[in-house]
Scaffold this motif. Structure first.
Motif, PDB file in Angstrom:
ATOM      1  N   VAL A   1       0.857  -1.195   0.000  1.00 34.22           N
ATOM      2  CA  VAL A   1       0.000   0.000   0.000  1.00 34.22           C
ATOM      3  C   VAL A   1       0.888   1.237   0.000  1.00 34.22           C
TER       4      VAL A   1
ATOM      5  N   MET B   1       2.485   2.100  -3.579  1.00 36.41           N
ATOM      6  CA  MET B   1       1.710   2.040  -4.826  1.00 36.41           C
ATOM      7  C   MET B   1       1.251   3.448  -5.226  1.00 36.41           C
ATOM      8  N   ALA B   2       1.260   4.368  -4.249  1.00 37.50           N
ATOM      9  CA  ALA B   2       0.621   5.659  -4.563  1.00 37.50           C
ATOM     10  C   ALA B   2       1.363   6.364  -5.683  1.00 37.50           C
TER      11      ALA B   2
ATOM     12  N   PRO C   1       2.417   3.950 -10.575  1.00 36.38           N
ATOM     13  CA  PRO C   1       1.794   2.658 -10.930  1.00 36.38           C
ATOM     14  C   PRO C   1       2.742   1.902 -11.860  1.00 36.38           C
TER      15      PRO C   1
ATOM     16  N   ASN D   1      -7.793  -2.763 -12.634  1.00 36.04           N
ATOM     17  CA  ASN D   1      -7.510  -3.898 -11.748  1.00 36.04           C
ATOM     18  C   ASN D   1      -7.899  -5.204 -12.457  1.00 36.04           C
TER      19      ASN D   1
ATOM     20  N   LEU E   1      -7.089   4.513  -5.254  1.00 38.59           N
ATOM     21  CA  LEU E   1      -6.570   4.155  -3.925  1.00 38.59           C
ATOM     22  C   LEU E   1      -7.573   3.292  -3.174  1.00 38.59           C
TER      23      LEU E   1
ATOM     24  N   ASN F   1      -8.355  -1.822  -5.718  1.00 42.84           N
ATOM     25  CA  ASN F   1      -7.449  -1.417  -6.807  1.00 42.84           C
ATOM     26  C   ASN F   1      -6.042  -1.169  -6.308  1.00 42.84           C
ATOM     27  N   ALA F   2      -5.839  -1.107  -4.985  1.00 40.02           N
ATOM     28  CA  ALA F   2      -4.509  -0.679  -4.542  1.00 40.02           C
ATOM     29  C   ALA F   2      -3.729  -1.824  -3.927  1.00 40.02           C
ATOM     30  N   TYR F   3      -4.307  -3.007  -3.817  1.00 41.73           N
ATOM     31  CA  TYR F   3      -3.584  -4.030  -3.040  1.00 41.73           C
ATOM     32  C   TYR F   3      -3.143  -5.154  -3.984  1.00 41.73           C
TER      33      TYR F   3
ATOM     34  N   LEU G   1      -2.744  -4.490  -7.876  1.00 40.77           N
ATOM     35  CA  LEU G   1      -1.545  -3.771  -8.354  1.00 40.77           C
ATOM     36  C   LEU G   1      -0.329  -4.699  -8.315  1.00 40.77           C
TER      37      LEU G   1
END
Lengths: 122, 103, 162, 518, 348
Positions: free
Chosen positions: C94, C97-98, C101, C109, E125, E129-131, E134
């Motif tokens: 987490v 990832m910000a 990408p 996704n 976020l 979609n963020a875990y 990715l």
């Protein structure tokens, strides 16, 4: 020499735009025709003709934009399939409707050939 | 320009939908479904250009085939009430031989 | 986050829920078996739409990663365990990832797509078995309406007792 | 010397099989199914299915020492670390269910040969056993997996196989198709509700691995998405396990199915769905939170009590034996649900123990009915008359199982009902105890009705005119008697030494409630 | 659940809105109409429009499958089943309508209750979609050298799910075989012909149809194989290819009769294919087991380079899936066309 290429380049997109809008117009006209025309056969006529015309124009326009890539080959294939199947399907619908004795609004319902009880082939 | 065409195609699809729902005759519905399919194929091609990804054209190609098969199945269903009857006989070997012998 | 922004963000979900409920209504309310199966199809397709709207990332592209990873280093050891327990891999993921990408390009996704491929196929499998049963029910009871079938059963039971 | 060499050769295979037992438990029946499609000759397909189910049972036994030793096993499919790949996580809870399902698979296959030869036509037996193996693989797959979406996939395999198996009963009773169709529609609605629940869980947590989900939503039990996910999973699995208001498909499905399928389903299908609900409620969601507590007390407990009483009453009025037993299954499921809804370690352990004992009782009862139908074509309660004289051994086993269902001391049923009462009193739920007693009294009536017709009525005169069921050849009827006697003996044995199921049930309850998602 | 992401409205939302509107119209139409033929057609249109929506939501593989399976094969199957039943459904009784309306209202309320806490649409976020999603995007290329992450996740990371899914298809094929049988005798005597095909009409040579489909069928099969092997780079894979090739054979059967199709693709071959595909898939998994690693691990398939082993494994299971899906779709089609009760005109 390079100016001719540039002109062609700009013309390409302009031409593609014209094709696309033209195709869009035909498809829309066909759709309105199908909605408003009174009888099955006239609707069929409206859908069949404009579909083929509209699809060829739109696909040509897209191919112009895509240029010589695999994408254009795929678009050509879609064009080929549509060109082959949509008239055939319209023919088959008309044939089936005719055999099911669907009466056209105007004119008389006549067998295609004398003495052929079920209406023969094409 | 591409966006305008997309909107036009969507308008045409909605009109086809209207015909499909209202269609008094059975064959109006067959016609509406078939031309809805063709318009969706076109919409897919134009839309995949709009979002800049080439994959939509594959789906358009696929659905052009599926639409044809669906319409033929519908027509055979109503024309012959059976899906398994042969719509058209391939001239079997002996007729071809006979034809061959004759000509 | 005023009402309008909330609506813009959640409009997809609301429409999907309405479609789901339409499908469920068709299944429960109709007595005709073919219409029941169609309703089941609509219900399942709208559940798949819920999954897919979850997975969309704004400005993202379909999860087909471009071949050349421009310079972004991939720490992933090939295929083996990381050794780290699931807890802190989650935190690490987490955290980083910000910013970037996958090598500079945002992708949607992929997980909901994988799940829905399975879901569609399961839906068709159930549809095929259901239709096969309808064909046999039609042969034994000459009708695919639940009322006619119950009626035929009721008569048969009465005849058996008499 | 040869012994040492043989042992030397066997040991590596045993250790290899031991480490890779988790996938092999599911994959062997899954891949044996397609092979069974080609074995047309009746007995060959049956022998193949029996060999495969025994092999599966051996793999489950291989798992036992590892689970008892170190609490739980984790097996990564394709060596991908859990949040990425699918993980098999086996602790004492699903070990208990694995044992039950594979054992019942073997027993119903051994028992089922004369019944299958009597009811399924020759050309379809290969495919029948293939569908049976796939159903077994699906049930085992649901029990063993640690991945939320994988539960749905294997639930669908077992469900579709079950719809097909139920519809195979149509040669005997034409209503099987309608029963299978209703089962299909209700089952698919249940499965789709479950998918919605898993989707909402995925939306809240971002992963599909159960342990990982639990970790991510541990703090957020007030989050509305998690609450909706809880509600949808409970309704979806409730439909699959025939919880009280959603049970309407079960009686006609079990009554119309072929008798061998009835035996297998009655003792496993709903139990696996119950296991999935226990796993999700206790391992994924946090049982302590106020929302779940409220759902336990206001939804699950009343449903359990309603199931116990209303379904027992309905069982009283049934004429068809299998429908009677099916309604009593729903009532007994109410017992397990009561144990679960207490939310305490003692309650959940008692519920799991009752699950184990109920599989024994109901399996034996359905076997008894199947055995009797071989001789006298039994469908209604009256057809049982005089069974005491004509088939004494079958009648004796049937009686033992019936008494165990009522919960008479000296039978396994008494043990689990006793622990349920203890757990209920510990929770102070006197109305649950009252419901238990009322339901047991009702059970006395409908079991008594059957026993009475069996022993006190005259056997039907075998007149030439009456079309009696074809006489099963003596060899296979003995084969059928073996499992029946074994089940009846198990009902008694587990009264005296309940250590195995009780131990596993307590360990499972502690694992679930004690350490949460340990 | 971060709440501060605001979904930007742009040109595509208009298209999404129109697609959603169409879906709602079709959904409501299915509720109100009672003519089964219209319902079947509307179901096909419904899954087609949802395929379009999937394309605009970047789910290209799913759109492909939905268009091929939902709009194509389901319509043909529904027609096959509908052929044998009456054409209009009885309207639902009012008491049942209201009861189901309240059940539906309750479920809908439960879902609407949950909407408020859902991440807003397109939020990068948000939890899903963020875990892990990715992590797949990052690891797929180095691990398996396959650009299409959906194919690599489907076949390798979550390959066990797909094994389960292939077994679901096999079970369905088995079920249809058991319930309907694949032609030949129905309780003893050969199938009665609903229509005696020798009357003048049946001799009609639909030359147009025959010539067109003769041209089309090889192209469709070729396109099927393209989709199969192109599955690593773009949308496609075992399922979609299996459905396309099966629809080519179905088209052949529709035009030249099921007997000709059964001569070309005999039921025995189809039955073997249905079982063979699952065995290939399971066998690849067991190969990983025998080579010493866990079940369904493809790294060990090629000792030199793990990613190549992954590609090898993914290729072989896609072929397994192709064979099973294609055979089962044909089993189902043969099953439906083999039953032929005569239809009284009352129903027609």
């Amino acid at each position: 020499m390079s100016t001719v290429l540039e002109i062609l380049h700009i013309a390409r997109f302009g031409l593609a735009g014209v094709f696309l809008l033209g195709g869009g117009f035909f498809v829309l006209a066909g759709a309105i025709g199908v909605l408003r025309l009174p009888d099955f056969y006239t609707r069929l006529h409206a859908a069949g003709v404009t579909d083929t015309m509209g699809s060829t124009l739109i696909l040509l326009g897209l191919m112009l934009i895509a240029g010589f890539t695999l994408l254009s080959v795929k678009l050509a294939l879609v064009g080929l399939f549509l060109f082959l199947t949509s008239p055939t399907a319209t023919h088959a619908v008309a044939n089936a409707a005719h055999k099911a004795k669907l009466k056209p609004l105007l004119g008389t319902y006549r067998q295609t050939r004398k003495g052929d009880n079920e209406g023969g082939s094409q | 320009m591409i966006f305008a065409t997309t909107l036009m195609l969507m308008g045409a699809m909605t009109l086809m939908l209207a015909r499909l729902l209202r269609g008094p005759e059975l064959y109006d519905r067959v016609l509406a479904v078939n031309s809805f399919g063709t318009k969706t194929v076109l919409f897919l091609c134009v839309f995949s250009f709009l979002i800049g990804r080439p994959d939509g054209v594959d789906i358009a190609l696929l659905y052009a085939l599926m639409n044809f098969i669906g319409t033929i199945a519908i027509l055979k269903f109503f024309r012959y009430r059976a899906l398994d009857v042969a719509l058209s006989r391939m001239p079997s070997r002996n007729t071809r031989k006979k034809a061959g012998a004759k000509s | 986050m005023n009402g309008m922004q909330f609506l813009a963000g959640h409009f997809n979900y609301i429409v999907v829920i309405i479609l789901m409920m339409t499908g469920l209504y068709i299944v429960i309310s109709t007595g005709n078996m073919v219409k029941k199966l169609t309703g089941l199809g609509v219900f399942q397709t709208s559940v798949f739409q819920l999954y897919i709207t979850m997975g969309k990332v704004t400005g993202g592209r379909p999860p087909i990663v471009a071949h050349a990873p421009e310079g972004a280093e991939h720490a992933a050891a090939n295929g083996g365990e990381h050794g780290a327990s699931t807890a802190d891999t989650a935190v690490r993921m987490v955290h980083d990832m910000a910013d970037v990408p996958v090598n500079g390009v945002i992708y949607s996704n992929p997980i909901p797509h994988v799940l829905i491929l399975t879901g569609i196929v399961v839906g068709v499998a159930t549809l095929a078995v259901g239709l096969a049963l309808i064909v046999r029910i039609r042969e034994t009871y000459d009708s695919i309406e639940e009322e006619d079938v119950e009626e035929a059963e009721y008569k048969a039971r009465k005849a058996a007792n008499a | 010397m040869t012994m040492a060499m043989a042992l030397g050769m066997i040991m590596p295979i045993l250790t290899w099989a031991g480490t890779h037992a988790p996938p092999l438990v599911v994959v062997t029946p899954l891949l044996a199914g397609p092979i069974a499609v080609f074995l047309h000759k009746g007995r060959l397909a049956w022998a193949w299915a029996l060999a495969i189910s025994i092999l599966t049972f051996v793999f489950v036994l291989l798992l036992m020492p590892q689970v008892i030793q170190n609490g739980h096993i984790a097996y990564y499919m394709g060596t991908w670390v859990p949040p990425l790949g699918i993980e098999y996580r086996i602790d004492s809870l699903n070990l208990l269910i694995l044992l039950l399902v594979s054992a019942m698979g073997v027993l119903s296959l051994v028992f089922g040969l004369p019944l299958v030869e009597n009811e399924i036509e020759e050309s379809k037996r290969g495919q029948f056993f293939a569908a049976f193996l796939l159903c077994l693989a699906g049930l085992l797959g649901v029990t063993i997996t640690g991945d939320a979406f994988n539960v749905f996939v294997f639930l669908e395999i077992s469900s579709i196989a079950t719809y097909v198996l139920v519809s195979m009963g149509a040669e005997r009773d034409r209503r099987a198709y309608v029963a299978a169709f209703n089962y299909l529609v209700m089952g698919t609605i249940g499965a789709t509700f479950f998918v919605i629940g898993v989707g909402l869980l995925y939306m809240a947590s971002g992963t599909l691995n159960m342990a990982d989900i639990a970790m991510h939503i541990h703090g957020h039990s007030d989050n509305r998405v998690v609450r909706a996910a809880f509600a949808f999973i409970v309704i979806g699995l409730g439909l699959k396990m025939a919880m009280f208001p959603l049970h309407t498909w079960l009686p006609s499905a079990y009554a119309r199915a072929p008798s061998m399928v009835g035996v297998f389903l009655a003792s496993t299908a709903t139990k696996v769905a119950f296991y999935a609900m226990v796993r999700f409620i206790f391992s994924v969601f946090t049982p302590g939170s106020p929302f779940e507590g409220a759902v336990f007390d206001l939804v699950l407990a009343p449903m359990a009590v309603a199931a116990m009483i209303i379904c027992s009453v309905q069982a009283l009025y049934q004429i068809n034996i299998r429908r009677l037993l099916a309604y009593s299954s729903i009532a007994q499921l109410g017992y397990m649900l009561l144990g679960l809804s207490m939310g305490s370690i003692a309650g959940v352990a008692a519920g799991l123990l009752h699950l184990f004992n109920h599989a024994l009782m109901k399996g034996a009862l359905f076997m008894g009915v199947g055995k009797a139908s071989l001789r006298q074509g039994v469908t209604n309660v009256q057809d049982l008359r005089g069974l005491g004289k004509t088939m004494p051994l079958t009648a004796a086993s049937f009686t033992v199982a019936g008494l165990s269902l009522i919960g008479v001391p000296l039978t396994a049923g008494f043990v689990s009902k006793y622990y349920l009462v203890v757990a209920a009193l510990e929770r102070g739920w006197w109305w649950a105890v009252a419901a238990l007693i009322v339901s047991s009294v009702l059970a006395i009536f409908y079991i008594g009705k059957m026993l009475e017709t069996m022993y006190l009525h005259e056997p039907p005169k075998i007149t030439k005119s009456k079309k009696t069921a074809p006489q099963a050849p003596a060899k296979t009827s003995l084969l059928a008697l073996g499992p029946l006697m074994l089940m009846a003996a198990a009902n008694i044995y587990f009264f005296f030494d309940a250590s195995l199921p009780k131990g596993l049930a307590d360990a499972a309850a502690k694992a679930l409630l004690g350490g949460g998602a340990s | 659940m971060n709440a501060d992401f605001i979904t930007p409205l742009d040109a595509f939302t208009i298209i999404d809105l129109i697609l959603m509107l169409m879906l709602l119209i079709v959904g409501l139409a299915i509720v109100r109409l009672n003519d089964i033929f219209a319902i079947v057609m509307l179901a096909g249109v419904y899954s087609l429009v949802s395929a379009l929506w999937f394309v605009s939501l970047d789910a290209v593989d799913v759109a492909f499958t939905e268009a091929a399976v939902g709009a194509g094969i389901s319509t043909v199957l529904m027609l096959g089943a509908m052929l044998l039943s009456s054409r209009t459904a009885l309207p639902a009784k009012p008491v049942r309508k209201w009861a189901s309306f309240f059940i539906v209202l309750a479920t809908g309320a439960a879902l609407m209750y949950a909407v408020t806490d859902m991440p807003s649409f397109g939020d990068p976020l948000s939890a899903p979609n963020a875990y892990v999603g990715l992590e797949y995007l990052k690891r797929s290329l180095p691990d398996t050298e396959i650009p299409n992450v959906v194919s690599s996740v489907l076949a390798s990371y979550r390959g066990y799910d797909t094994l389960g899914e292939t077994s679901v298809i096999l079970t369905a094929g088995l079920g249809v075989m058991l319930i309907l049988g694949m032609g030949g005798k129905i309780n003893g005597q050969l199938k009665k012909k609903a229509i005696d095909y020798d009357n003048a009409d049946a001799q009609a040579h639909h030359t147009v149809l025959r010539v067109v489909s003769k041209m089309m069928i090889p192209l469709i099969v070729l396109y099927g194989f393209y989709v199969q092997f192109h599955g690593d780079f773009g949308p496609g894979g075992g399922f979609q290819a299996g459905v396309i090739i099966a629809s080519a054979v179905i088209l052949y059967a529709l035009i030249f009769g099921v007997d000709a199709a059964k001569a070309a693709v005999p039921p025995l071959v189809v039955r073997i294919g249905a079982a063979l595909g699952v065995l290939i898939y399971g066998g690849t998994g067991i190969a990983g087991l025998i080579l010493g690693s866990n079940y369904l691990d493809y790294n060990v398939l090629d000792p030199h380079s793990a990613p190549h082993g992954q590609e090898l494994g993914i290729m072989s299971i896609e072929i397994g899936v192709l064979i099973t899906v294609c055979s089962v779709m044909l089993v189902i089609f043969y099953g439906f066309t083999s039953r032929q009760p005569d239809i009284t005109d009352k129903d027609w």
